[in-house]
Design a protein around this motif. Structure first.
Motif, mmCIF file in Angstrom:
data_model
loop_
_atom_site.group_PDB
_atom_site.id
_atom_site.type_symbol
_atom_site.label_atom_id
_atom_site.label_comp_id
_atom_site.label_asym_id
_atom_site.label_seq_id
_atom_site.Cartn_x
_atom_site.Cartn_y
_atom_site.Cartn_z
ATOM 1 N N HIS A 62 61.837 -33.224 -74.832
ATOM 2 C CA HIS A 62 60.722 -33.299 -73.644
ATOM 3 C C HIS A 62 61.688 -33.721 -72.545
ATOM 4 C CE1 HIS A 62 57.154 -32.900 -75.970
ATOM 5 N NE2 HIS A 62 57.714 -33.668 -76.832
ATOM 6 N N PRO A 63 61.488 -32.971 -71.280
ATOM 7 C CA PRO A 63 62.354 -33.244 -69.961
ATOM 8 C C PRO A 63 61.540 -34.357 -69.051
ATOM 9 C CG PRO A 63 61.502 -31.006 -69.877
ATOM 10 C CD PRO A 63 61.160 -31.694 -71.365
ATOM 11 N N ILE A 136 57.350 -30.105 -69.007
ATOM 12 C CA ILE A 136 56.714 -29.015 -69.754
ATOM 13 C C ILE A 136 55.199 -29.163 -69.403
ATOM 14 C CG2 ILE A 136 55.935 -27.898 -72.027
ATOM 15 C CD1 ILE A 136 58.651 -29.526 -72.974
ATOM 16 N N SER A 137 54.608 -27.998 -68.494
ATOM 17 C CA SER A 137 53.434 -28.073 -68.197
ATOM 18 C C SER A 137 52.270 -28.455 -69.112
ATOM 19 C CB SER A 137 53.188 -26.582 -67.312
ATOM 20 O OG SER A 137 53.901 -26.677 -66.278
ATOM 21 N N PHE A 138 52.280 -27.898 -70.140
ATOM 22 C CA PHE A 138 51.331 -28.029 -71.435
ATOM 23 C C PHE A 138 51.406 -29.488 -71.611
ATOM 24 C CE2 PHE A 138 50.027 -28.481 -75.843
ATOM 25 C CZ PHE A 138 48.976 -27.955 -75.556
ATOM 26 N N ASP A 139 52.597 -29.993 -71.856
ATOM 27 C CA ASP A 139 52.556 -31.431 -72.101
ATOM 28 C C ASP A 139 51.998 -32.233 -70.975
ATOM 29 O OD1 ASP A 139 53.770 -30.936 -74.498
ATOM 30 O OD2 ASP A 139 55.677 -31.475 -73.761
ATOM 31 N N GLU A 142 48.323 -32.176 -71.629
ATOM 32 C CA GLU A 142 47.900 -33.093 -72.873
ATOM 33 C C GLU A 142 48.179 -34.452 -72.765
ATOM 34 O OE1 GLU A 142 46.599 -31.697 -75.956
ATOM 35 O OE2 GLU A 142 46.098 -30.216 -74.602
ATOM 36 N N GLY A 143 48.798 -34.911 -71.687
ATOM 37 C CA GLY A 143 48.750 -36.301 -71.294
ATOM 38 C C GLY A 143 50.031 -37.042 -71.272
ATOM 39 N N GLN A 144 51.183 -36.336 -71.230
ATOM 40 C CA GLN A 144 52.449 -36.977 -71.157
ATOM 41 C C GLN A 144 52.671 -37.062 -69.713
ATOM 42 O OE1 GLN A 144 55.906 -35.529 -73.311
ATOM 43 N NE2 GLN A 144 54.742 -34.792 -74.854
ATOM 44 N N VAL A 145 51.896 -37.936 -69.224
ATOM 45 C CA VAL A 145 52.209 -38.415 -67.687
ATOM 46 C C VAL A 145 51.589 -39.843 -67.517
ATOM 47 C CG1 VAL A 145 49.760 -37.439 -66.907
ATOM 48 C CG2 VAL A 145 51.504 -37.598 -65.415
#
Length: 168
Positions: A62-63, A136-139, A142-145
């Motif tokens: 994951h970047p 990664i936009s999907f991530d 999905e909450g990787q923020v």
């Protein structure tokens, strides 16, 4: 975010997810883990974060990008498949995570290691709300923020004529 008083407090995640690195369980969380993570940091704090990327069925690097800051990469290593959070916590509390403090790499984005961890550190000297997210936009969906809130509103340099949401 300049209108802090207008934030919907009911939409915020339990602070322990960001502060203690707990993993949200959708069946137990009142938001089903669909909430906003905010890490509250005092201005002047030295912030260390472990970016842990379990090696799942489909390993993904994951970047990760942090707005408003550069961070130093102090260390990296592998993690076990079983309970990687507890493994990292124990190694860190025992002083067994090696830290490169002699000219560590300085970044604002880094790619995580499937089956591994990265240890990053920054000095919180830029008050405000800063987004940390996967590129990664999907991530992100999905909450990787996560939002890193540094300092209090009184420390932020918000222009008097800064536009507000809901006004013309």
């Amino acid at each position: 975010l300049a209108q802090e008083e207008d934030q919907n407090q009911a939409a915020l995640c339990d602070a322990s997810y960001a502060e203690e690195g707990l993993i949200c369980n959708p069946s137990l969380d009142k938001h089903s883990c669909a909430c906003q993570n905010i890490l509250n940091v005092k201005t002047g704090d030295v912030v260390e974060m472990f970016l842990i990327n379990p090696d799942l069925e489909v390993p993904i690097a994951h970047p990760i990008h942090l707005h408003g800051y550069f961070f130093n990469v102090l260390g990296s290593g592998s993690i076990p498949a079983e309970n990687p959070m507890a493994f990292i916590r124990q190694k860190n509390e025992e002083g067994n995570i090696e830290r490169n403090l002699d000219n560590p790499p300085r970044k604002d984005s880094i790619q995580t290691i499937p089956g591994g961890y990265l240890l990053i550190r920054f000095y919180a000297d830029n008050p405000g709300y800063w987004l940390m997210h996967c590129h990664i936009s999907f991530d992100v969906i999905e909450g990787q923020v996560m939002v890193v809130k540094v300092g209090d509103r009184s420390e932020w340099d918000i222009p008097e004529d800064f536009p507000e949401c809901g006004t013309k």
